[in-house]
Design a protein around this motif. Structure first.
Motif, PDB file in Angstrom:
ATOM      1  N   ALA A 269      12.237  57.165 -51.193  1.00  0.00           N
ATOM      2  CA  ALA A 269      13.671  57.047 -51.413  1.00  0.00           C
ATOM      3  C   ALA A 269      14.342  57.941 -50.376  1.00  0.00           C
ATOM      4  CB  ALA A 269      14.043  57.490 -52.817  1.00  0.00           C
ATOM      5  N   ALA A 270      15.037  57.336 -49.445  1.00  0.00           N
ATOM      6  CA  ALA A 270      15.699  58.097 -48.398  1.00  0.00           C
ATOM      7  C   ALA A 270      17.089  57.529 -48.161  1.00  0.00           C
ATOM      8  CB  ALA A 270      14.883  58.043 -47.106  1.00  0.00           C
ATOM      9  N   LYS A 271      17.965  58.369 -47.674  1.00  0.00           N
ATOM     10  CA  LYS A 271      19.324  57.932 -47.381  1.00  0.00           C
ATOM     11  C   LYS A 271      19.274  56.780 -46.383  1.00  0.00           C
ATOM     12  CE  LYS A 271      23.797  59.593 -45.925  1.00  0.00           C
ATOM     13  NZ  LYS A 271      24.613  60.775 -45.631  1.00  0.00           N
ATOM     14  N   GLY A 272      19.956  55.686 -46.725  1.00  0.00           N
ATOM     15  CA  GLY A 272      20.001  54.510 -45.866  1.00  0.00           C
ATOM     16  C   GLY A 272      18.979  53.449 -46.223  1.00  0.00           C
ATOM     17  N   ALA A 273      18.009  53.788 -47.064  1.00  0.00           N
ATOM     18  CA  ALA A 273      17.011  52.794 -47.487  1.00  0.00           C
ATOM     19  C   ALA A 273      17.638  51.861 -48.521  1.00  0.00           C
ATOM     20  CB  ALA A 273      15.792  53.493 -48.074  1.00  0.00           C
TER      21      ALA A 273
END
Length: 162
Positions: free
Chosen positions: A110-114
């Motif tokens: 889970a990462a920013k932009g995913a």
């Protein structure tokens, strides 16, 4: 009548072509198949139980990992003396992560932009953040984890809704 005479009489009266023999053979084969199915099911359940035996213990340890991550997230602007403490906390976290990875625990990506995936992410809210598309992760609130492929805890995220 002796046992031998009784056995001979049974052999004479039950032939492989008669209905009584066929029914008895059918019952015997079903019983064998049922016992084999029970053996296979018990083996499968035993293997699964062994595989996920540590699930509850690892689930109880996740808040510790969350608190270590939280402590490391708030280290900006600390004095030089506190930096050594932060290095110690980071080293403790790394040892802890290595220990639980050895038991099959892995972080849910889970990462920013995913892209948001409801299978492994739990949306706790929405935000409007420029530069991100609709239904993309804007912020990770809490990491999610899998244990040997099985979701132990979904990642808690904020989702972008322009």
């Amino acid at each position: 009548m002796s046992r031998e005479e009784l056995a001979a009489l049974c052999k004479e009266s039950i032939c492989p072509g008669c209905d009584v023999f066929k029914e008895a053979e059918s019952i015997r084969l079903r019983a064998l198949a049922d016992s084999e199915n029970v053996k296979k099911r018990l083996l499968r359940e035993t293997e699964e139980m062994k595989k996920y035996a540590g699930e509850s213990v690892l689930a109880d340890l996740l808040p510790i990992l969350d608190n270590l991550d939280l402590a490391l997230a708030h280290t900006d602007g600390l004095s030089a003396e506190c930096k050594n403490f932060v290095i110690g906390v980071d080293m403790t976290r790394k040892l802890f992560v290595d220990a639980v990875k050895g038991h099959g625990l892995e972080v849910v990506q889970a990462a920013k932009g995913a892209d948001f995936d409801p299978e492994v992410h739990d949306a706790v809210g929405t935000v409007q953040e420029p530069g991100l598309g609709d239904n993309q992760i804007a912020q990770v609130i809490q990491n999610g984890y899998r244990l040997k492929g099985r979701l132990l805890r979904p990642a808690k995220v904020m989702v972008n809704k322009p």
